[in-house]
Design a protein around this motif. Structure first.
Motif, short mmCIF file in Angstrom:
data_model
loop_
_atom_site.label_atom_id
_atom_site.label_comp_id
_atom_site.label_asym_id
_atom_site.label_seq_id
_atom_site.Cartn_x
_atom_site.Cartn_y
_atom_site.Cartn_z
N UNK A 3 32.66 62.76 49.51
CA UNK A 3 32.05 62.50 48.21
C UNK A 3 31.80 63.85 47.57
N UNK A 4 32.05 63.95 46.27
CA UNK A 4 31.99 65.25 45.60
C UNK A 4 30.76 65.31 44.68
N UNK A 5 29.83 66.17 45.04
CA UNK A 5 28.58 66.26 44.27
C UNK A 5 28.84 66.62 42.81
N UNK A 6 29.74 67.58 42.59
CA UNK A 6 30.01 68.10 41.25
C UNK A 6 30.56 67.03 40.29
N UNK A 7 31.35 66.09 40.83
CA UNK A 7 32.03 65.14 39.95
C UNK A 7 31.55 63.70 40.11
N UNK B 139 25.92 62.16 54.79
CA UNK B 139 26.43 63.49 55.14
C UNK B 139 27.87 63.71 54.66
N UNK B 140 28.43 62.74 53.96
CA UNK B 140 29.84 62.83 53.54
C UNK B 140 30.07 63.77 52.35
N UNK B 141 29.01 64.32 51.80
CA UNK B 141 29.14 65.11 50.57
C UNK B 141 29.85 66.44 50.77
N UNK B 142 30.56 66.85 49.72
CA UNK B 142 31.06 68.21 49.58
C UNK B 142 30.58 68.70 48.22
N UNK B 143 30.32 70.00 48.09
CA UNK B 143 29.78 70.46 46.82
C UNK B 143 30.74 70.27 45.64
N UNK B 144 31.97 70.77 45.79
CA UNK B 144 32.90 70.79 44.64
C UNK B 144 34.28 70.30 45.03
N UNK B 145 35.07 69.99 43.99
CA UNK B 145 36.43 69.50 44.22
C UNK B 145 37.25 70.52 45.01
N UNK B 146 37.05 71.81 44.74
CA UNK B 146 37.87 72.83 45.42
C UNK B 146 37.69 72.80 46.94
N UNK B 147 36.53 72.30 47.39
CA UNK B 147 36.31 72.24 48.84
C UNK B 147 37.17 71.18 49.52
N UNK C 80 23.69 61.47 39.94
CA UNK C 80 23.66 61.65 38.48
C UNK C 80 25.07 61.59 37.89
N UNK C 81 26.00 62.30 38.53
CA UNK C 81 27.38 62.33 38.03
C UNK C 81 28.04 60.97 38.16
N UNK C 82 27.81 60.32 39.29
CA UNK C 82 28.42 59.01 39.51
C UNK C 82 27.93 58.02 38.46
N UNK D 175 42.99 73.56 42.57
CA UNK D 175 42.68 74.54 41.53
C UNK D 175 43.35 74.13 40.22
N UNK D 176 44.58 73.65 40.33
CA UNK D 176 45.34 73.30 39.13
C UNK D 176 44.89 71.97 38.53
N UNK D 177 44.33 71.11 39.34
CA UNK D 177 43.96 69.77 38.87
C UNK D 177 42.51 69.72 38.44
N UNK D 178 42.23 68.71 37.62
CA UNK D 178 40.83 68.36 37.42
C UNK D 178 40.74 66.93 37.95
N UNK D 179 40.15 66.77 39.12
CA UNK D 179 40.26 65.47 39.79
C UNK D 179 39.57 64.34 39.01
N UNK D 180 38.65 64.72 38.13
CA UNK D 180 37.96 63.66 37.37
C UNK D 180 38.41 63.60 35.91
#
Lengths: 455, 193
Positions: A204-208, A237-245, A69-71, B152-157
């Motif tokens: 791959x980042x699910x959130x973004x 299987x390459x997904x991660x939930x969020x950027x912080x991960x 959806x995000x992509x 944390x500081x960045x917004x990657x998108x």
């Protein structure tokens, strides 16, 4: 003899080369140790990464839906491929739509798994691997022997000869800098000629809805930014939930792979550059089946760092090609039987079960335990060769009876002492191959204990 | 059923019971400017970047940077920079050789020398890769300890594309011999301010 044993035996027939290969990989393993030891929270990073991946597997369908959806919101075309054939047809359809005849590709084990190169070549499309190691083996018409260091089995003199023949470098020049520069010039032309670029995906980042690619050479970016269309092929299987991960995984990946604190380039793709097109192909090819196998689903946490290969005493001394599989080494030996138990039934035996692979795995996959479990599965499915079944049955009988055990023990001790060499060192006794059998003890531990227990 | 539905339904059937995400707040790191600067210089140097430490010196960028480029890359070095640039024309990198790409990263990371640049700081994505040399002007106040703080500081998108660059491109694919200058830039210079 199993395929692995046969190929390994060919590999070690050149002792000097075997030692060189062993040493090169151990050197990489050492660099990993030095790098990991500099991070006090290393073990915490590993267990955190493991738990993140377990969360991903336990919620994978929802993450995939969110990612798609995000992509799509980002203007990216998302495709789903149930298997290798569908993956190849999707890629080929995108290329045809753009009338792409020249394609550059950066390293992707997934496209190796799907046999994409040959599929496209058969359609008259030129596909150039742009990672230096990958280009070397492509010019040799060979598969990679390692997932991070694809040409680790090749000597610089051989690269020198190859480049002389294929790229016109000076005859006899095997200087790595000279050869790398020659490849740089050669590939630079290919990048700017390319009608399309293909890459693998590290995360791959699910959130973004974005994907991350890690390289040292800059080849993935050179390809994607010079071609009008870029296609990213990823295992689901390459997904991660969020950027912080990403913080956890980027810290682990390169340190585990080569000992670097990070790769030189860590590229985050969310949208195509204006006027260009970006595609993501999500590939299953057996992964969703593997997810259903409780004992083996854990292997889907793998981030393809190759640390288990560098540390493995078998891999280092048998070479990646001996595994006759896309992914070699310990992780390959637990991934491949999921695909085809019959074809890869020899791989879980290509291990001493020493457990070093599990110790270095950045996402804590219990590799050696899975190797052991696969052996049991292989036995249950009657895929064990006779050379293993018969000795196993005999041993079972001996170990089940203490009388038999005592007699056989005595017999072994006597026969090792008395039997002539031709009976001990022959084709039937693989334990006598390339090694001296141990000097037999005078008595068993049991006998010794009986004599000495009162002292 | 499409492949998408087929894959998703099989995952739904096979996935294990939900496992919670771990707490990332455990990864806290000391913020000590002097240490961060030292670490960043060390990791960058290990990655084969040249670091010029100008912290504390007042610099007039408009004169300093062109002079620095002329001294280090030659009087006729061709520069590409999105900084203060009013030129939004698309440059064809195939037929135009660029000697030095200059930009100012948003954030830098002490533990590995990574520097974050995004679409706006590149103008054209290819510029950071196809240019022969890269030159980054790093404000030492933007250095964070590890990737945790960076993400944390960045917004990657925030932009369509962003990349951490930690040095010049390199490879060790021929017999594990390190060669600086693979497919991307052959050298990287960091001016710390």
């Amino acid at each position: 003899m199993s395929i692995h044993a046969k190929k390994a035996s060919d590999f070690i027939s050149n002792e000097e080369r075997t030692n060189w290969h062993d040493g090169a990989l151990w050197h990489v393993r050492n660099k990993r140790d030095i790098s990991a030891s500099k991070i006090p929270e290393w073990e915490l990073l590993r267990s955190t990464a493991s738990q993140i991946k377990e969360n991903v597997l336990s919620n994978l369908d929802n993450y995939l839906i969110q990612f798609e959806e995000e992509a799509k919101k980002n203007g990216v075309h998302v495709h789903w491929a149930a298997n290798d054939d569908e993956h190849n047809s999707i890629v080929s359809a995108i290329l045809n739509k753009h009338n792409a005849k020249k394609v550059v590709k950066s390293k992707s084990m997934l496209t190796e798994e799907c046999g994409l190169n040959h599929f496209l070549e058969d359609q008259g499309i030129e596909i150039i691997d742009t990672d230096l190691g990958e280009r070397i083996i492509q010019l040799r018409d060979e598969p990679p022997s390692h997932i991070v260091l694809p040409a680790i089995h090749i000597k610089k003199e051989e690269v020198g000869e190859l480049f002389h023949a294929k790229l016109g470098t000076e005859k006899g020049n095997a200087d790595p800098t000279y050869l790398t520069r020659a490849a740089r010039t050669h590939l630079n032309h290919k990048f700017f000629e390319a009608d399309a670029a293909i890459t693998g995906v590290n995360f791959a980042i699910a959130e973004t809805g974005g994907i991350v690619i890690c390289t040292n050479e800059g080849n993935a970016d050179m390809g994607c930014h010079s071609a009008p269309v870029h296609i990213h092929c990823m295992g689901l299987e390459k997904l991660l939930p969020k950027a912080e991960h990403l913080g956890v995984f980027i810290r682990l990946l390169a340190r585990s792979a080569t000992g670097q604190p990070s790769t030189i380039y860590t590229s985050h793709y969310h949208k195509p550059e204006s006027g260009k097109e970006m595609h993501i192909v999500i590939v299953d090819n057996g992964r969703s089946e593997q997810l259903g196998k409780e004992d083996f689903r854990n292997s889907l946490k793998c981030i393809r760092c190759g640390a288990c290969m560098n540390t493995c005493p078998i891999y280092r001394r048998s070479g990646g090609h001996s595994y006759h599989a896309t992914i070699p080494g310990p992780i390959g030996a637990i991934l491949q039987p999921n695909r085809n138990l019959q074809e890869y039934s020899d791989l879980p035996f290509a291990s001493t079960l020493c457990g070093s692979c599990s110790d270095v795995c950045p996402v804590k996959i219990n590799i050696h335990e899975q190797l052991y479990k696969w052996r049991q599965e292989i036995y249950k499915h009657n895929e064990l060769p006779k050379s293993k079944i018969i000795p196993l049955k005999v041993t079972t009988n001996i170990l089940a009876s203490s009388t038999m055990y005592n007699i056989m023990g005595k017999l072994a001790r006597t026969s090792l002492k008395l039997l002539p060499d031709f009976l001990l060192y022959n084709k039937l006794n693989t334990w006598g191959k390339n090694r001296e059998l141990p000097a037999p003890p005078k008595e068993s531990f049991k006998e010794w204990y009986k004599k000495n227990k009162h002292e | 059923m499409s492949s998408r539905e087929h894959i998703l339904s099989r995952i739904k059937k096979h996935k294990p019971q939900l496992i919670e995400l771990p707490d990332l707040s455990v990864f806290a790191h000391e913020i000590n400017t002097e240490k961060l600067v030292n670490d960043f210089i060390n990791t960058s140097t290990t990655n084969a970047s040249t670091v010029v430490n100008m912290i504390g010196q007042s610099i007039n960028f408009d004169t300093y940077i062109p002079l620095f480029i002329a001294e280090n890359f030659g009087d006729n070095a061709i520069t590409y920079t999105p900084l203060n640039s009013s030129n939004k024309e698309i440059l064809d990198f195939k037929s135009n050789h660029i000697d030095v790409f200059v930009t100012q990263p948003q954030i830098a990371v002490a533990e590995n020398g990574c520097m974050w640049i995004h679409d706006k700081q590149m103008q054209q994505r290819i510029a950071a890769f196809a240019s022969e040399h890269t030159l980054f002007i790093v404000d030492h106040k933007t250095i964070v300890p590890t990737m945790h703080q960076a993400y944390k500081a960045l917004q990657i998108n925030a932009h369509g594309y962003g990349v951490f660059i930690a040095g010049p491109s390199k490879t060790a694919d021929i017999e594990q011999s390190l060669v600086i200058g693979a497919q991307g830039a052959v050298s990287n210079t960091v001016i710390l301010v």
